[in-house]
Design an enzyme around this catalytic site. Structure first.
Site, PDB file in Angstrom:
ATOM      1  N   GLY A 168      -9.641   5.315  -2.793  1.00  0.00           N
ATOM      2  CA  GLY A 168     -10.384   5.956  -3.450  1.00  0.00           C
ATOM      3  C   GLY A 168     -10.540   5.333  -4.866  1.00  0.00           C
ATOM      4  CG  ASN A 185      -6.933   8.114  -6.377  1.00  0.00           C
ATOM      5  OD1 ASN A 185      -6.611   8.833  -7.220  1.00  0.00           O
ATOM      6  ND2 ASN A 185      -8.148   7.681  -6.286  1.00  0.00           N
ATOM      7  CB  SER A 190      -3.516  18.523  -7.099  1.00  0.00           C
ATOM      8  OG  SER A 190      -4.056  19.447  -7.730  1.00  0.00           O
ATOM      9  CE1 TYR A 235      -7.571  18.378  -4.014  1.00  0.00           C
ATOM     10  CE2 TYR A 235      -6.765  19.916  -5.319  1.00  0.00           C
ATOM     11  CZ  TYR A 235      -7.317  18.794  -5.200  1.00  0.00           C
ATOM     12  OH  TYR A 235      -6.839  17.786  -6.055  1.00  0.00           O
ATOM     13  CB  THR A 274      -2.305  24.301   2.070  1.00  0.00           C
ATOM     14  OG1 THR A 274      -2.641  25.622   1.627  1.00  0.00           O
ATOM     15  CG2 THR A 274      -1.228  24.257   2.980  1.00  0.00           C
ATOM     16  CE  LYS A 305      -4.873  16.102  -3.499  1.00  0.00           C
ATOM     17  NZ  LYS A 305      -4.834  14.577  -3.687  1.00  0.00           N
ATOM     18  CB  ILE A 361      -8.340  14.514 -14.522  1.00  0.00           C
ATOM     19  CG1 ILE A 361      -6.810  14.711 -14.577  1.00  0.00           C
ATOM     20  CG2 ILE A 361      -8.716  13.197 -15.269  1.00  0.00           C
ATOM     21  CD1 ILE A 361      -6.027  14.675 -15.676  1.00  0.00           C
TER      22      ILE A 361
HETATM   23  P1  NAD Z   1     -13.254  11.677  -7.383  1.00  0.00           P
HETATM   24  O1  NAD Z   1     -13.928  12.389  -6.326  1.00  0.00           O
HETATM   25  O2  NAD Z   1     -13.812  11.498  -8.687  1.00  0.00           O
HETATM   26  O3  NAD Z   1     -13.142  10.116  -6.796  1.00  0.00           O
HETATM   27  C1  NAD Z   1     -12.469  10.013  -5.338  1.00  0.00           C
HETATM   28  C2  NAD Z   1     -12.810   8.687  -4.764  1.00  0.00           C
HETATM   29  O4  NAD Z   1     -12.025   8.803  -3.711  1.00  0.00           O
HETATM   30  C3  NAD Z   1     -14.182   8.319  -4.749  1.00  0.00           C
HETATM   31  O5  NAD Z   1     -14.429   6.949  -5.291  1.00  0.00           O
HETATM   32  C4  NAD Z   1     -14.648   8.550  -3.340  1.00  0.00           C
HETATM   33  O6  NAD Z   1     -15.676   7.606  -3.033  1.00  0.00           O
HETATM   34  C5  NAD Z   1     -13.158   8.142  -2.806  1.00  0.00           C
HETATM   35  N1  NAD Z   1     -12.921   8.699  -1.271  1.00  0.00           N
HETATM   36  C6  NAD Z   1     -13.382   9.999  -0.954  1.00  0.00           C
HETATM   37  N2  NAD Z   1     -13.079  10.238   0.350  1.00  0.00           N
HETATM   38  C7  NAD Z   1     -12.668   9.032   0.665  1.00  0.00           C
HETATM   39  C8  NAD Z   1     -11.974   8.268   1.955  1.00  0.00           C
HETATM   40  N3  NAD Z   1     -11.988   9.344   3.206  1.00  0.00           N
HETATM   41  N4  NAD Z   1     -11.557   7.372   2.197  1.00  0.00           N
HETATM   42  C9  NAD Z   1     -11.532   6.614   1.100  1.00  0.00           C
HETATM   43  N5  NAD Z   1     -12.103   6.829  -0.207  1.00  0.00           N
HETATM   44  C10 NAD Z   1     -12.642   8.040  -0.121  1.00  0.00           C
HETATM   45  O7  NAD Z   1     -11.964  12.346  -7.365  1.00  0.00           O
HETATM   46  P2  NAD Z   1     -10.799  12.119  -8.620  1.00  0.00           P
HETATM   47  O8  NAD Z   1     -10.844  13.429  -9.546  1.00  0.00           O
HETATM   48  O9  NAD Z   1     -10.807  10.953  -9.264  1.00  0.00           O
HETATM   49  O10 NAD Z   1      -9.439  12.575  -7.820  1.00  0.00           O
HETATM   50  C11 NAD Z   1      -8.551  11.403  -7.420  1.00  0.00           C
HETATM   51  C12 NAD Z   1      -7.372  11.965  -6.744  1.00  0.00           C
HETATM   52  O11 NAD Z   1      -6.789  12.942  -7.657  1.00  0.00           O
HETATM   53  C13 NAD Z   1      -7.588  13.006  -5.600  1.00  0.00           C
HETATM   54  O12 NAD Z   1      -6.671  12.852  -4.790  1.00  0.00           O
HETATM   55  C14 NAD Z   1      -7.774  14.358  -6.213  1.00  0.00           C
HETATM   56  O13 NAD Z   1      -7.393  15.370  -5.539  1.00  0.00           O
HETATM   57  C15 NAD Z   1      -6.569  14.156  -7.088  1.00  0.00           C
HETATM   58  N6  NAD Z   1      -6.681  15.057  -8.422  1.00  0.00           N
HETATM   59  C16 NAD Z   1      -7.709  15.178  -9.332  1.00  0.00           C
HETATM   60  C17 NAD Z   1      -7.650  16.280 -10.100  1.00  0.00           C
HETATM   61  C18 NAD Z   1      -8.800  16.305 -11.173  1.00  0.00           C
HETATM   62  O14 NAD Z   1      -8.879  17.182 -12.154  1.00  0.00           O
HETATM   63  N7  NAD Z   1      -9.908  15.400 -10.928  1.00  0.00           N
HETATM   64  C19 NAD Z   1      -6.881  16.925 -10.315  1.00  0.00           C
HETATM   65  C20 NAD Z   1      -5.603  16.682  -9.597  1.00  0.00           C
HETATM   66  C21 NAD Z   1      -5.580  15.975  -8.430  1.00  0.00           C
END
Ligand code: NAD
Length: 266
Positions: free
Chosen positions: A25, A102, A154, A167, A169, A171, A200
């Site tokens: 990701g 990620n 998360s 989500y 569960t 994480k 974020i």
């Molecule tokens: P985002 O949606 O902005 O980016 C996620 C990326 O993952 C994208 O480029 C997407 O194309 C890719 N992706 C999605 N499904 C995929 C798959 N099956 N295989 C490969 N790539 C895939 O998300 P983000 O906010 O940058 O989140 C990144 C990580 O951080 C995630 O695991 C999310 O759960 C975690 N997270 C985010 C936040 C937040 O507030 N943004 C908070 C806690 C945890």
């Protein structure tokens, strides 16, 4: 000649730079910042993403800045796609030293109505994907006797928030998976840690958080703001470094104080 007979085994393993890293990701949001951080730390970065445009664009940007980065098409919910991506990395370099799990998705519904197909989809991407990528990476890392795996969890895996049946569960499972991998892979010189981001600013939260959710998060976070992806990437960069060699099995909240907070206004 060995000038220091008391040199630690860790010191003997520090010479192999640059490392080969895969960020799942890695094309956008937090993953893009992590890809950039690892590239700036001198590593060769594979940006694995289901969205090939995002990973190709970022790889081109990083290469234009003088780094070495490659886009690799990857759907972490597909065991065949994971096989293929690690095949590509293995063929190119014969090794993978750093894995950042990620890629993640979030779908929110009330608990009573949570659709089973979304539950399964969220677990395929958020839990089964990291487990399978971890197996592939660790098999390669074991050969070098060195590895760093970071799983992006998360705060929703540490505390519950509305709508996050799957989500949250999933994480929480990532936090458990991190501990499990850590204790079983330690003997190969591999550490596994987690990072639990708070809210974020990324494409995910832009889509997922309503104006009300945004206001509620901002109020609940002692820092009174959303974080930026670079604040997560900095911690991931440390956990992937030599300096983090004795940190293993932990999930670090990077959350502006959210996990520490109780009632904020009295
Ligand atoms: P985002 O949606 O902005 O980016 C996620 C990326 O993952 C994208 O480029 C997407 O194309 C890719 N992706 C999605 N499904 C995929 C798959 N099956 N295989 C490969 N790539 C895939 O998300 P983000 O906010 O940058 O989140 C990144 C990580 O951080 C995630 O695991 C999310 O759960 C975690 N997270 C985010 C936040 C937040 O507030 N943004 C908070 C806690 C945890």
């Amino acid at each position: 000649m060995n000038l220091n007979p008391h040199a630690s085994p860790r010191a003997a393993k520090t010479a192999t730079l640059p490392r080969i890293a895969l960020v799942t990701g890695g094309g956008s949001g937090i993953g893009a910042a992590i890809s950039q951080q690892l590239a700036e730390n001198g590593h060769i970065v594979f940006i694995g993403d289901i969205n090939p445009h995002a990973s190709r664009d970022l790889a081109a940007t990083l290469c234009a800045a003088g780094h070495e980065a490659y886009a690799v098409e990857l759907d972490v919910s597909s065991p065949a796609s994971i096989d293929e991506a690690f095949g590509t990395i293995g063929q190119a370099f014969g090794r993978c030293d750093i894995l950042v799990n990620n890629a993640g998705i979030a779908k929110t519904f009330p608990f009573l109505d949570y659709p089973i197909e979304h539950w399964r989809n969220v677990f395929d991407v958020n839990v089964t994907g990291p487990m399978l990528c971890g197996q592939h990476a660790a098999r390669l890392m074991r050969k070098q006797g060195w590895g760093r795996i970071v799983n992006i969890a998360s705060i929703s895996g540490l505390r519950a928030s509305s709508g996050r049946t799957a989500y949250g569960t999933s994480k929480a499972a990532v936090v458990g998976l991190t501990r499990q991998m850590a204790i079983e892979l330690a003997e190969y010189g591999i550490t596994t840690n987690g990072v639990a981001p708070g809210p974020i600013d990324t494409p995910m939260t832009l889509d997922l958080h309503s104006a009300v959710a945004r206001e509620n998060y901002t109020r609940a976070v002692p820092a009174k703001r959303y974080g930026v992806p670079e604040e997560i990437a900095a911690v991931v960069g440390f956990l992937c470094s030599e300096q983090a060699s004795y940190v293993n099995g932990h999930t670090v909240p990077v959350d502006g104080g959210f996990m520490a907070a109780g009632v904020l206004e009295i």
